[in-house]
Design an enzyme around this catalytic site. Structure first.
Site, mmCIF file in Angstrom:
data_model
loop_
_atom_site.group_PDB
_atom_site.id
_atom_site.type_symbol
_atom_site.label_atom_id
_atom_site.label_comp_id
_atom_site.label_asym_id
_atom_site.label_seq_id
_atom_site.Cartn_x
_atom_site.Cartn_y
_atom_site.Cartn_z
ATOM 1 N N ARG A 275 5.172 -9.277 15.627
ATOM 2 C CA ARG A 275 4.230 -8.400 16.094
ATOM 3 C C ARG A 275 3.307 -8.794 15.499
ATOM 4 N NH1 ARG A 275 4.765 -3.091 11.758
ATOM 5 N NH2 ARG A 275 4.857 -4.753 10.417
ATOM 6 N N PHE B 167 10.999 5.262 11.053
ATOM 7 C CA PHE B 167 11.010 3.985 10.343
ATOM 8 C C PHE B 167 12.135 4.072 9.567
ATOM 9 C CE2 PHE B 167 9.248 1.627 6.529
ATOM 10 C CZ PHE B 167 9.433 0.635 6.326
ATOM 11 N N ASP C 87 4.826 11.319 9.563
ATOM 12 C CA ASP C 87 4.591 10.054 9.528
ATOM 13 C C ASP C 87 2.924 9.220 9.703
ATOM 14 O OD1 ASP C 87 4.808 7.650 8.271
ATOM 15 O OD2 ASP C 87 6.754 7.525 7.891
ATOM 16 N N TYR D 206 -1.833 0.825 2.156
ATOM 17 C CA TYR D 206 -2.039 -0.540 2.174
ATOM 18 C C TYR D 206 -1.976 -1.199 3.021
ATOM 19 C CZ TYR D 206 3.298 0.270 1.978
ATOM 20 O OH TYR D 206 4.222 0.346 3.122
ATOM 21 N N LYS D 207 -2.191 -0.649 4.432
ATOM 22 C CA LYS D 207 -2.312 -0.800 6.061
ATOM 23 C C LYS D 207 -3.310 -0.867 5.966
ATOM 24 C CE LYS D 207 2.443 0.260 6.287
ATOM 25 N NZ LYS D 207 4.217 1.003 6.992
#
Ligand SMILES: *Cc1c(COP(=O)(O)O)cnc(C)c1O
Length: 416
Positions: free
Chosen positions: A375, A130, A202, A227-228
């Protein structure tokens, strides 16, 4: 034994009726007529959150005012949320802290890792990490200077050969944020250790969807957001994990909340004995109240069931896309084997941006990743097999009619 992938709408409905996680859906407030396939970017709203945040504002802040730090134990929110998260991560109590963002926690932990491996100065990451992770790692290297730190970016297929006796820490994501490809966390952790390096994982796209065993697998350090798949809301606090063996490591963002006695107002810094040393400044209490309520969702959830359903939802989507002729222009960019990916699928399509917007307009929310990826994420706690069927039907209809070619779907929004 894995169950067969549903192959009709009726089979989807039967799978939903037999779903051992079906009871979880009611814990979320979901908009009508929307199929939400973006829980990997921003999880849905748990029903418990608005009340908890409302009470925190009205009663605690509004009435009890500053007394709330003690009365409502606001001061312990980061640790309390960390302890609620620990079982979801396969971590022991007292090894997880909720705080700051992934990026900031990476800064702290990369510095700590370099200190834990004196004589080694390399941070090794693959080039497909990322971007924020790479930015932070190169920032740490710039900040410490070439005598103390260097970032090495390896091509993904060259990683294992690059772990050498100069490597202090290997920084990796378990799930690739674009393709969803899953790497072997226990094996890579073991390999890094055999060469004397630490690992920093991560787990942004893992926590809440993969059965993690951080303690058993010997993970040194890890970060993730909430938050995912953990559904704590936009900009919710992230978390960090530090194995007990590294509990004495120190971090560079020395603030009063990480001090052994913040309210002594000592002019000299002394890190807290426990995980509080990873804190820096005042916690964002209102966001923590949402996080605490959101984490309540997990108390009785079996992560093996979550993984099984996640794989089956993804397999259903992928099977339908593969077998419907109108969808032949979508190219799968995720590993075809559900066991080799996290809980998302990526498809390349030359009109991915417009398709994503047309889908949203039709109530199916996925996301677009530049330059050409669509996605779709599968959050097993609130998605039904029937929803997946409906999403593929919608995609098929849009591509058959070409309705994504309308002008209004052509401009790329600022946030994708
Ligand atoms: C979402 C995500 C992040 C986000 O980092 P923040 O600093 O919390 O904004 C970081 N890493 C990965 C792999 C992600 O998917």
């Amino acid at each position: 034994m894995t169950e067969a992938t549903p192959a009709s709408l009726a089979a989807c409905r039967r799978a939903d009726a037999a779903d051992p996680l079906a009871y979880c859906r009611d814990r979320f407030q979901l908009p009508q007529d929307t199929v939400y396939l973006d829980g990997n970017s921003l999880g849905a709203l748990p029903r418990a959150v608005p009340g908890a945040v409302g009470r925190g504002i009205e009663r605690a802040w509004g009435h009890d005012l500053i007394r709330s730090w003690n009365l409502h134990d606001w001061i312990d929110l980061p640790r309390r949320c960390g302890d609620l998260l620990a079982p979801v991560l396969g971590a022991a109590p007292g090894t997880v802290m909720a705080c700051d963002s992934i990026s900031i926690n990476l800064f702290k932990l990369l510095n700590a890792a370099l200190q834990l491996r004196p004589g080694r100065r390399r941070i090794l990451a693959t080039s497909d990490q990322f971007p924020s992770d790479l930015y932070i790692a190169s920032g740490v290297a710039d900040w410490l200077g070439p005598d103390r730190a260097e970032l090495v970016r390896a091509e993904p297929d060259r990683l294992t050969g690059e772990i050498d006796d100069g490597t202090a820490v290997v920084l990796l994501s378990q799930v690739d944020f674009r393709s969803g490809a899953l790497v072997d966390l226990p094996a890579l952790t073991h390999l890094a250790h055999s060469r004397g390096a630490l690992v920093l994982w991560d787990l942004a796209h893992s926590a809440g969807v993969l059965p993690l065993q951080l303690e058993r697998d010997g993970v040194d350090l890890a970060v993730g957001c909430t938050y995912k798949y953990l559904n704590a809301g936009p900009g919710a606090p992230a978390w960090l994990y530090v194995a007990p063996a590294h509990a004495r490591a120190v971090q560079p963002l020395q603030g009063w909340m990480g001090h052994a006695a913040p309210f002594d107002f000592d002019p000299d810094y002394r890190p807290a004995a426990g995980m509080e040393r990873w804190l820096t400044g005042t916690p964002a209490v209102l966001a923590f109240l949402a996080l605490e309520a959101a984490l309540g969702v997990w108390a009785d959830v079996d992560m093996q069931q979550v993984r099984a359903k996640s794989m089956r939802l993804g397999a259903l989507f992928a099977d339908q896309v593969r077998t419907r002729p109108a969808l032949a222009t979508l190219q799968l960019r995720s590993p075809p084997d559900p066991a080799r990916r996290g809980s998302q699928l990526a498809y390349a399509h030359p009109e991915a941006g417009a398709l994503c917007q047309a889908l949203m307009d039709a109530g199916v929310i996925g996301d677009f990743r530049a330059p050409d990826l669509l996605r779709f994420g599968f959050a097993p706690l609130y998605l039904r097999y029937e929803d997946i069927w409906h999403a593929v039907d919608t995609l098929e209809r849009i591509l058959t009619e070409g309705s994504h070619r309308q002008q209004r779907f052509m401009t790329r929004p600022r946030v994708t």
